[in-house]
Design an enzyme around this catalytic site. Structure first.
Site, PDB file in Angstrom:
ATOM      1  N   SER A 106       0.864  -1.164   0.000  1.00 54.15           N
ATOM      2  CA  SER A 106       0.000   0.000   0.000  1.00 54.15           C
ATOM      3  C   SER A 106       0.908   1.223   0.000  1.00 54.15           C
ATOM      4  O   SER A 106       1.888   1.256  -0.746  1.00 54.15           O
ATOM      5  CB  SER A 106      -0.944  -0.021   1.210  1.00 54.15           C
ATOM      6  OG  SER A 106      -1.801   1.105   1.199  1.00 54.15           O
ATOM      7  N   TYR A 118      -5.801   7.460  -6.736  1.00 57.56           N
ATOM      8  CA  TYR A 118      -4.738   6.656  -6.129  1.00 57.56           C
ATOM      9  C   TYR A 118      -5.127   6.284  -4.705  1.00 57.56           C
ATOM     10  O   TYR A 118      -4.999   5.124  -4.299  1.00 57.56           O
ATOM     11  CB  TYR A 118      -3.424   7.439  -6.151  1.00 57.56           C
ATOM     12  CG  TYR A 118      -2.248   6.666  -5.606  1.00 57.56           C
ATOM     13  CD1 TYR A 118      -1.851   5.462  -6.189  1.00 57.56           C
ATOM     14  CD2 TYR A 118      -1.529   7.134  -4.523  1.00 57.56           C
ATOM     15  CE1 TYR A 118      -0.770   4.748  -5.701  1.00 57.56           C
ATOM     16  CE2 TYR A 118      -0.442   6.427  -4.020  1.00 57.56           C
ATOM     17  CZ  TYR A 118      -0.071   5.237  -4.617  1.00 57.56           C
ATOM     18  OH  TYR A 118       1.001   4.529  -4.120  1.00 57.56           O
ATOM     19  N   LYS A 138      -5.860   2.560  -2.910  1.00 55.44           N
ATOM     20  CA  LYS A 138      -5.082   2.084  -1.759  1.00 55.44           C
ATOM     21  C   LYS A 138      -5.934   1.970  -0.491  1.00 55.44           C
ATOM     22  O   LYS A 138      -5.751   1.028   0.284  1.00 55.44           O
ATOM     23  CB  LYS A 138      -3.883   3.011  -1.523  1.00 55.44           C
ATOM     24  CG  LYS A 138      -2.849   2.938  -2.631  1.00 55.44           C
ATOM     25  CD  LYS A 138      -2.331   1.516  -2.828  1.00 55.44           C
ATOM     26  CE  LYS A 138      -1.216   1.431  -3.846  1.00 55.44           C
ATOM     27  NZ  LYS A 138      -0.723   0.041  -4.037  1.00 55.44           N
TER      28      LYS A 138
END
Length: 277
Positions: A135, A149, A153
């Protein structure tokens, strides 16, 4: 330490490459995936049978299952699965194209989910295993200009934390890895930018665009040390839920969690007031 076999996605560069090089030097076996087979010709020439390589694009779910199945079949058993393949997509949410949104989630989120799903039947059958899910500091905090993004994650962290409990009875451990900035090619070579909308010059989202376009901001993290920490985490039992790498990651996550907890405490009375009397 016993010699182990690792399956690592995305070994052509970055953390995947660092981990692969360190493991091969130690005499451990690596099954690695790449999108370009030529990117690891040097490693194959140097380490021979210690390195098993297959071409894979993690947006191709059937291919993920084929490659993972072949790796377990050819190598007999795999001790550690490292979900490393991924990239960053940056720009304000409005600037992103639909295609960019889909590809980011298909790579970082769905691709990682499918690697785990493909590996779990094999890990259950052999009765042990460890999964390292890459991560980022951005899996616990959020910055403007990085919405998709972060979505990928934060999503994969929720998935991984749930899977931790599901597979614990099978002697399978899961660890989420949260690195801060590192001197790899991730930020300046492996990241994608959204098309620019001029209005966002007045938004905080512009800062991440400028950082990437200027390519001058130094990263604090040493990728070799970070890769070593990831490898060493596998020796810890039980598996740590998370490992944070980099002083910037620690400081940012600490601040985010502290602020989140303080905001939660302020809502205690409201939360309890909505129960039935």
């Amino acid at each position: 330490m016993n010699e182990r076999t690792w399956l690592i996605t995305g070994i052509s560069s970055g953390f995947g490459r660092q981990m692969t090089e360190q493991l091969l030097k130690r005499g451990e076996r690596v099954a690695g995936t790449v999108r370009n087979m030529e990117a690891v010709n040097d490693l194959q020439a140097k380490y021979g049978d210690l390195l098993w390589v297959s071409k894979l694009d993690v947006t191709d779910t059937p291919a993920i299952h084929r490659v993972v199945n072949h790796a377990f079949h050819d190598l007999g058993s795999i001790d550690v699965v490292v979900n490393n393949a991924g990239y960053g997509l940056f720009g304000a949410a409005e600037e992103l194209t639909d295609e960019q949104i889909r590809h980011q989630l298909e790579t970082n989120l769905i691709g990682s989910i499918q690697v785990v799903r493909a590996a779990l039947p094999h890990l259950r059958k052999q009765g042990y295993g460890r999964i390292l899910q890459l991560s980022t500091v951005g899996g616990q905090s959020a910055f403007p200009g990085s919405s998709l993004y972060h979505a990928s994650k934060w999503g994969i962290e929720g998935f991984a934390e749930s899977v931790m409990a599901e597979v614990a009875p099978f002697n399978i451990g899961v660890t989420i890895v949260e690195p801060g900035s590192a001197r790899t090619n991730f930020r300046y070579q492996s990241s994608a930018l959204a098309p620019k909308i001029d209005a966002y010059e007045a938004s905080p989202a512009i800062h991440v665009r400028r950082i990437i376009e200027e390519a001058k901001a130094p990263s604090l993290g040493d990728p070799a040390k970070m890769a070593a920490a990831m490898i060493n985490s596998v020796d810890r039992n039980p598996a740590p839920k998370r490992i944070v790498l980099g002083s910037d990651a620690y400081s940012t996550i600490h601040k985010a969690l502290t602020e989140r907890l303080a905001e939660l405490e302020q809502q205690k009375d409201l939360a309890f007031s909505t129960d039935f009397d």
